[in-house]
Design a protein around this motif. Structure first.
Motif, PDB file in Angstrom:
ATOM      1  N   PRO A   1     102.339  -8.734  26.912  1.00  0.00           N
ATOM      2  CA  PRO A   1     101.086  -8.511  26.009  1.00  0.00           C
ATOM      3  C   PRO A   1     100.560 -10.022  25.425  1.00  0.00           C
ATOM      4  O   PRO A   1      99.262 -10.233  25.677  1.00  0.00           O
ATOM      5  N   LEU A   2     101.483 -10.785  25.063  1.00  0.00           N
ATOM      6  CA  LEU A   2     101.044 -12.035  24.672  1.00  0.00           C
ATOM      7  C   LEU A   2     100.349 -13.073  25.837  1.00  0.00           C
ATOM      8  O   LEU A   2      99.483 -13.766  25.694  1.00  0.00           O
ATOM      9  N   ALA A   3     101.231 -12.930  27.023  1.00  0.00           N
ATOM     10  CA  ALA A   3     100.564 -13.650  28.091  1.00  0.00           C
ATOM     11  C   ALA A   3      99.147 -13.047  28.530  1.00  0.00           C
ATOM     12  O   ALA A   3      98.189 -13.853  28.875  1.00  0.00           O
TER      13      ALA A   3
ATOM     14  N   MET B   1     101.509 -13.937  18.015  1.00  0.00           N
ATOM     15  CA  MET B   1     103.083 -13.665  17.945  1.00  0.00           C
ATOM     16  C   MET B   1     103.501 -13.725  16.510  1.00  0.00           C
ATOM     17  O   MET B   1     104.783 -13.030  16.390  1.00  0.00           O
ATOM     18  N   THR B   2     102.614 -13.518  15.545  1.00  0.00           N
ATOM     19  CA  THR B   2     103.264 -13.359  14.173  1.00  0.00           C
ATOM     20  C   THR B   2     102.260 -12.160  13.702  1.00  0.00           C
ATOM     21  O   THR B   2     102.644 -10.971  13.599  1.00  0.00           O
ATOM     22  N   TRP B   3     101.183 -12.682  12.823  1.00  0.00           N
ATOM     23  CA  TRP B   3     100.634 -11.804  11.886  1.00  0.00           C
ATOM     24  C   TRP B   3      99.945 -10.534  12.651  1.00  0.00           C
ATOM     25  O   TRP B   3     100.246  -9.401  12.204  1.00  0.00           O
ATOM     26  N   TRP B   4      99.272 -10.753  13.817  1.00  0.00           N
ATOM     27  CA  TRP B   4      98.705  -9.655  14.507  1.00  0.00           C
ATOM     28  C   TRP B   4      99.743  -8.691  15.378  1.00  0.00           C
ATOM     29  O   TRP B   4      99.467  -7.599  15.419  1.00  0.00           O
ATOM     30  N   LYS B   5     100.982  -9.119  15.539  1.00  0.00           N
ATOM     31  CA  LYS B   5     101.746  -8.547  16.044  1.00  0.00           C
ATOM     32  C   LYS B   5     102.579  -7.690  15.055  1.00  0.00           C
ATOM     33  O   LYS B   5     102.911  -6.466  15.123  1.00  0.00           O
ATOM     34  N   TRP B   6     102.536  -8.321  13.621  1.00  0.00           N
ATOM     35  CA  TRP B   6     103.297  -7.425  12.553  1.00  0.00           C
ATOM     36  C   TRP B   6     102.338  -6.409  12.109  1.00  0.00           C
ATOM     37  O   TRP B   6     102.702  -5.497  11.657  1.00  0.00           O
ATOM     38  N   LEU B   7     101.066  -6.577  12.204  1.00  0.00           N
ATOM     39  CA  LEU B   7     100.022  -5.531  12.154  1.00  0.00           C
ATOM     40  C   LEU B   7      99.933  -4.533  12.977  1.00  0.00           C
ATOM     41  O   LEU B   7      99.163  -3.602  12.739  1.00  0.00           O
ATOM     42  N   GLY B   8     100.422  -4.528  14.230  1.00  0.00           N
ATOM     43  CA  GLY B   8     100.640  -3.600  15.278  1.00  0.00           C
ATOM     44  C   GLY B   8      99.381  -3.788  16.033  1.00  0.00           C
ATOM     45  O   GLY B   8      99.192  -2.701  16.934  1.00  0.00           O
ATOM     46  N   TRP B   9      98.707  -4.811  16.297  1.00  0.00           N
ATOM     47  CA  TRP B   9      97.541  -4.902  17.206  1.00  0.00           C
ATOM     48  C   TRP B   9      97.984  -5.534  18.351  1.00  0.00           C
ATOM     49  O   TRP B   9      97.034  -5.463  19.368  1.00  0.00           O
ATOM     50  N   LEU B  10      99.183  -5.744  18.864  1.00  0.00           N
ATOM     51  CA  LEU B  10      99.418  -6.567  19.904  1.00  0.00           C
ATOM     52  C   LEU B  10     100.991  -5.801  20.624  1.00  0.00           C
ATOM     53  O   LEU B  10     101.788  -5.382  19.646  1.00  0.00           O
TER      54      LEU B  10
END
Length: 494
Positions: A382-384, A485-494
């Motif tokens: 997903p990040l890529a 990689m950090t904030w949005w992943k922690w929020l569950g958006w990625l």
């Protein structure tokens, strides 16, 4: 005897070359061999999409005129195409025109219209000007504080005025008045930096606040239509505002470094703002009522789904009812009708219709499948995927003068791509994050209306704007990858 003077007939204006190219692009797609897995209606929708993209990039005709052309093309080309369920039966012009107008029944369009009413009410009462002046009066007279004050004004108005163009149209005259009062040269680094901060800051906070820009509301409309869910106002703010806050500080630093001010302090600046405030007098009753309604709307938007079940569109229209009530309201229909850009509503509605038709004719899904098959997006995480699609949007935005047009043309395709990709990740969250990138109009003045409004002050050149904008774009993109990689992943958006 005098000889009557004869004048040659005026030469007829030639058709814009961009329009001719758009027509040729559409015809070219129509004459391509029909893939076995693509319905005829979908094939024709891709031809209409090619026409729309070329017209929007070239600006051969106005966006309003292009919207009407797209509607007519959908009515004719889809109306004469066989239906997906029964190839022996044609859609018919009635069903096709209904498909072409389906965007006008979308709640996102209603929210855009409501937002434009609030922006018009701000201008009508002068509340936006008062907010800007009061904010500037709170800052000092140093160059850094004036630039910081411009960013603070942008943030406050982004919360209360749901139109980027309206915000810049309000702030620019105030800032020009400040520049004149300070006695600095219009072509100085101070003046250039101030106007670039207004333009770039507006785009930055279009990312942070859902109701700050039309393209955000269009993104929400596509979420509803294609994903069956959407991101709430507060969730959007929690995701986007931290990025926007950091980028505001980055913008301030870059302007000070790349356009170093001629002096560190501007004597008489605070007094000039105070005089402007004195000139507009005390806060009026309509301004107080509009401010109260605006704050209540902010509260309602931010508590959607938590303290009450009403969505953003519903609460916005409840606020409009109060503003339009006789005696206790602040405006009448006649007061605001000339201040509302009705063309924006038309373009917005047709944009949603275009995306919906790409979906319902299977064109979007087919194109999404082709993109995934030929780019290898299904082989990366997903990040890529976000990094690649985000970079693509930034590059393609260089050819668009409207983020709304860019969203209309590409977001339905990108959502279809996301739906085609394997793996477990939030399609809704990824759509929001790509919606963030749509607001990257930092490099060329023509990439956003607020840029052009500020360019019209002749305080900076396109070269100066691009010089700052290129760095803002690069830093903003890299910061988004860090957030992914950090904030949005922690929020569950990625």
């Amino acid at each position: 005897m005098t000889t009557p003077v004869t004048t040659a007939p005026a030469a007829k204006a030639a058709l814009p070359i961009g329009l001719l190219i758009a027509v040729l692009a559409m015809i070219g797609v129509l004459f391509l061999p029909l893939p076995a897995d693509l319905p005829v209606a979908g094939h024709r929708m891709l031809a209409i999409l090619a026409f729309a993209v070329v017209v929007w990039i070239s600006e051969a005709v106005s966006y309003e005129a292009s919207a009407i052309m797209i509607t007519a093309l959908m009515a004719i080309l889809i109306g004469t195409a066989p239906t997906l369920n029964d190839p022996g039966q044609l859609y018919g012009s009635s069903a096709a025109i209904s498909l072409a107008l389906t965007g006008f029944s979308n709640s996102a369009l209603a929210l855009v219209a409501g937002a434009l009413f609030i922006a018009a009410a701000m201008t009508h009462t002068g509340l936006d000007r008062r907010i800007a002046l009061v904010t500037l009066a709170r800052v000092g007279t140093s160059t850094r504080r004036i630039l910081l004050g411009a960013i603070a004004v942008t943030i406050l108005l982004s919360l209360l005025v749901p139109s980027a163009t309206a915000r810049s149209a309000c702030v620019v005259p105030i800032m020009m008045g400040v520049i004149a009062a300070f006695g600095v040269d219009k072509r100085s680094n101070i003046a250039a930096g101030l106007m670039i901060v207004v333009a770039q800051g507006t785009s930055i906070w279009n990312v942070g606040i859902q109701t700050a820009a039309a393209q955000n509301l269009l993104t929400v409309g596509f979420m509803d239509k294609m994903l069956g869910q959407r991101v709430a106002w507060l969730d959007w703010l929690i995701a986007g505002a931290p990025w926007a806050l950091i980028m505001s500080l980055v913008l301030l630093y870059l302007v000070l470094k790349m356009l170093p001010p001629e002096s560190d302090s501007i004597p008489g600046g605070k007094e000039a703002v105070a005089r402007s405030l004195a000139d507009i007098g005390p806060m009026t009753g309509p301004q107080k009522r509009l401010l109260a309604v605006s704050l209540l709307l902010l509260l309602a938007w931010s508590t959607e789904g938590k303290l009450h079940p009403f969505d953003t569109t519903t609460t916005t229209y409840a606020g409009l009812v109060f503003l339009l009530l006789p005696r206790i309201g602040i405006m009448t229909w006649k007061d605001v009708q000339s201040r509302i850009p009705w063309g924006t509503v038309i373009v917005f509605g047709v944009g949603i219709s275009l995306g919906s038709a790409l979906l319902s004719t299977q064109a979007g899904q087919w194109l999404g499948t082709q993109v995934v098959a030929h780019t290898g997006l299904d082989q990366v995480g997903p990040l890529a995927v976000f990094a690649i699609l985000g970079a693509f949007l930034i590059l393609i935005h260089l050819g668009f003068a409207s983020a709304t047009a860019l969203t209309s043309a590409l977001l339905p395709i990108l959502i279809a791509v996301l739906q085609t990709l394997p793996g477990e990740f939030s399609r809704l969250g990824m759509t929001m994050l790509l919606g963030f990138v749509v607001s990257y109009g930092f490099i060329l003045p023509i990439n956003a209306p607020q840029n052009m409004v500020c360019l019209g002050t002749e305080t900076f050149t396109a070269r100066q704007f691009a010089k700052v904008g290129l760095v803002v774009t690069l830093v903003g993109y890299l910061l988004m990858l860090v957030f992914a990689m950090t904030w949005w992943k922690w929020l569950g958006w990625l």
